[in-house]
Design a protein around this motif. Structure first.
Motif, PDB file in Angstrom:
ATOM      1  N   UNK A  77      25.125 -52.952  35.169  1.00  0.00           N
ATOM      2  CA  UNK A  77      26.114 -52.796  34.105  1.00  0.00           C
ATOM      3  C   UNK A  77      27.453 -52.320  34.666  1.00  0.00           C
ATOM      4  N   UNK A  78      27.429 -51.298  35.521  1.00  0.00           N
ATOM      5  CA  UNK A  78      28.668 -50.755  36.064  1.00  0.00           C
ATOM      6  C   UNK A  78      29.373 -51.763  36.962  1.00  0.00           C
ATOM      7  N   UNK A  79      28.608 -52.500  37.757  1.00  0.00           N
ATOM      8  CA  UNK A  79      29.204 -53.520  38.627  1.00  0.00           C
ATOM      9  C   UNK A  79      29.929 -54.572  37.803  1.00  0.00           C
ATOM     10  N   UNK A  80      29.262 -55.102  36.784  1.00  0.00           N
ATOM     11  CA  UNK A  80      29.882 -56.123  35.946  1.00  0.00           C
ATOM     12  C   UNK A  80      31.040 -55.559  35.127  1.00  0.00           C
ATOM     13  N   UNK A  81      30.908 -54.315  34.703  1.00  0.00           N
ATOM     14  CA  UNK A  81      31.972 -53.694  33.912  1.00  0.00           C
ATOM     15  C   UNK A  81      33.259 -53.556  34.725  1.00  0.00           C
ATOM     16  N   UNK A  82      33.143 -53.029  35.945  1.00  0.00           N
ATOM     17  CA  UNK A  82      34.341 -52.814  36.758  1.00  0.00           C
ATOM     18  C   UNK A  82      34.883 -54.116  37.354  1.00  0.00           C
ATOM     19  N   UNK A  83      34.009 -55.105  37.545  1.00  0.00           N
ATOM     20  CA  UNK A  83      34.488 -56.388  38.064  1.00  0.00           C
ATOM     21  C   UNK A  83      35.251 -57.175  37.008  1.00  0.00           C
ATOM     22  N   UNK A  84      34.952 -56.927  35.743  1.00  0.00           N
ATOM     23  CA  UNK A  84      35.590 -57.690  34.670  1.00  0.00           C
ATOM     24  C   UNK A  84      36.514 -56.836  33.813  1.00  0.00           C
ATOM     25  N   UNK A  85      36.825 -55.628  34.268  1.00  0.00           N
ATOM     26  CA  UNK A  85      37.617 -54.710  33.434  1.00  0.00           C
ATOM     27  C   UNK A  85      39.059 -55.178  33.278  1.00  0.00           C
ATOM     28  N   UNK A  86      39.633 -55.724  34.325  1.00  0.00           N
ATOM     29  CA  UNK A  86      41.028 -56.189  34.274  1.00  0.00           C
ATOM     30  C   UNK A  86      41.065 -57.675  34.625  1.00  0.00           C
ATOM     31  N   UNK A  87      41.086 -58.498  33.586  1.00  0.00           N
ATOM     32  CA  UNK A  87      41.087 -59.942  33.765  1.00  0.00           C
ATOM     33  C   UNK A  87      42.523 -60.430  33.958  1.00  0.00           C
ATOM     34  N   UNK A  88      42.738 -61.189  35.035  1.00  0.00           N
ATOM     35  CA  UNK A  88      44.066 -61.722  35.329  1.00  0.00           C
ATOM     36  C   UNK A  88      44.014 -63.250  35.344  1.00  0.00           C
ATOM     37  N   UNK A  89      45.190 -63.856  35.122  1.00  0.00           N
ATOM     38  CA  UNK A  89      45.283 -65.309  35.159  1.00  0.00           C
ATOM     39  C   UNK A  89      44.983 -65.838  36.564  1.00  0.00           C
ATOM     40  N   UNK A  90      45.471 -65.116  37.581  1.00  0.00           N
ATOM     41  CA  UNK A  90      45.214 -65.482  38.971  1.00  0.00           C
ATOM     42  C   UNK A  90      44.308 -64.413  39.570  1.00  0.00           C
ATOM     43  N   UNK A  91      43.016 -64.688  39.610  1.00  0.00           N
ATOM     44  CA  UNK A  91      42.047 -63.644  40.005  1.00  0.00           C
ATOM     45  C   UNK A  91      42.167 -63.236  41.457  1.00  0.00           C
ATOM     46  N   UNK A  92      41.931 -61.964  41.697  1.00  0.00           N
ATOM     47  CA  UNK A  92      41.889 -61.420  43.054  1.00  0.00           C
ATOM     48  C   UNK A  92      40.748 -60.406  43.126  1.00  0.00           C
ATOM     49  N   UNK A  93      40.305 -60.133  44.316  1.00  0.00           N
ATOM     50  CA  UNK A  93      39.328 -59.070  44.538  1.00  0.00           C
ATOM     51  C   UNK A  93      38.044 -59.243  43.759  1.00  0.00           C
ATOM     52  N   UNK A  94      37.697 -58.216  42.972  1.00  0.00           N
ATOM     53  CA  UNK A  94      36.424 -58.192  42.260  1.00  0.00           C
ATOM     54  C   UNK A  94      36.325 -59.315  41.234  1.00  0.00           C
ATOM     55  N   UNK A  95      37.422 -59.604  40.534  1.00  0.00           N
ATOM     56  CA  UNK A  95      37.385 -60.678  39.544  1.00  0.00           C
ATOM     57  C   UNK A  95      37.113 -62.017  40.215  1.00  0.00           C
TER      58      UNK A  95
END
Length: 241
Positions: free
Chosen positions: A34-52
């Motif tokens: 849950x925490x992994x998915x939460x922090x990976x998807x917390x800040x969604x950007x148009x041009x993904x970087x890093x965790x996204x």
């Protein structure tokens, strides 16, 4: 070494035992996922970087698995299931890789891979098989779904019933056997290395090699479990089955 697990008996009934380690480790793994998915998807950007970017790669990976087994019209319903399943099984497999916690005297195990317990793996497999029936009924309708058990010829009906039970056992036992074997080898090497200084030096490289092999096996079993889930699901929801 004889591993034991702390259990409690409900209503003083030996048939109603609760495995405290299993409950604890299952909860820990769910919390990690849950925490992994939460922090990976917390800040969604148009041009993904890093965790996204990593999360989108994982989602695309699951989409590819689904697309190879069924039409996307049915497969689109199972992306979240696939992502959750592969992450849960992977983290569960890896939980006991770095270390195992146990008491020194009675050797009660408090930390290990939850998938090294056949109760969890068989229960997880049974849940998957039940889920395939649910979506088969939902997407095809009771009438059309029931006809599948008599296609292409009616005498296959009992064999298809047996197939559901065999799929549950093979799906669960395959995962359990691989993870359990890895943990047994790990405990044996650690125990041998701790018996004497010379053995500790000698067991260092084999232990490192086993850790790498355990990482490979854990990842592979998570992939296989997810792949077989989609295969079984496709048998129930696809129009050509």
């Amino acid at each position: 070494m004889d591993n034991k697990k702390p259990v409690i008996e409900l209503f003083d009934n030996p048939w109603l035992k609760v495995d405290l380690t299993g409950i604890f480790m299952t909860t820990v793994v769910m919390l990690i996922v849950f925490l992994v998915l939460f922090f990976m998807s917390r800040k969604i950007k148009m041009y993904p970087t890093g965790a996204q970017n990593a999360l989108e790669y994982l989602v695309q990976f699951i989409k590819n698995i689904i697309s190879t087994n069924m039409d996307w019209k049915q497969g689109k319903h199972f992306v979240v299931l696939g992502v959750t399943l592969i992450l849960y099984v992977f983290v569960a497999n890896m939980a006991g890789l770095p270390f195992e916690l146990a008491t020194k005297t009675e050797h009660y195990v408090y930390w290990h891979s939850p998938t090294a317990d056949p109760v969890l793996t068989i229960s997880l497999a049974a849940f998957i098989i039940i889920l395939t029936h649910y979506y088969g009924l939902k997407l095809k309708g009771p009438k059309e779904y029931g006809k599948d058990y008599f296609r292409p010829v009616p005498f296959l009906f009992p064999f298809k019933i047996i197939e559901d039970f065999s799929n549950t056992l093979t799906l669960g036992m395959r995962l359990y056997a691989n993870v359990f074997a890895k943990e047994v080898l790990m405990v044996m090497l650690v125990g041998l290395g701790a018996s004497a200084a010379a053995w500790g030096v000698a067991m260092f490289l084999p232990l490192v090699a086993l850790q790498v092999f355990g990482l490979f096996i854990g990842s592979l079993q998570a992939f296989i479990f997810c792949m077989l889930t989609m295969v079984y699901m496709s048998h129930k929801v696809s129009e050509d089955h």
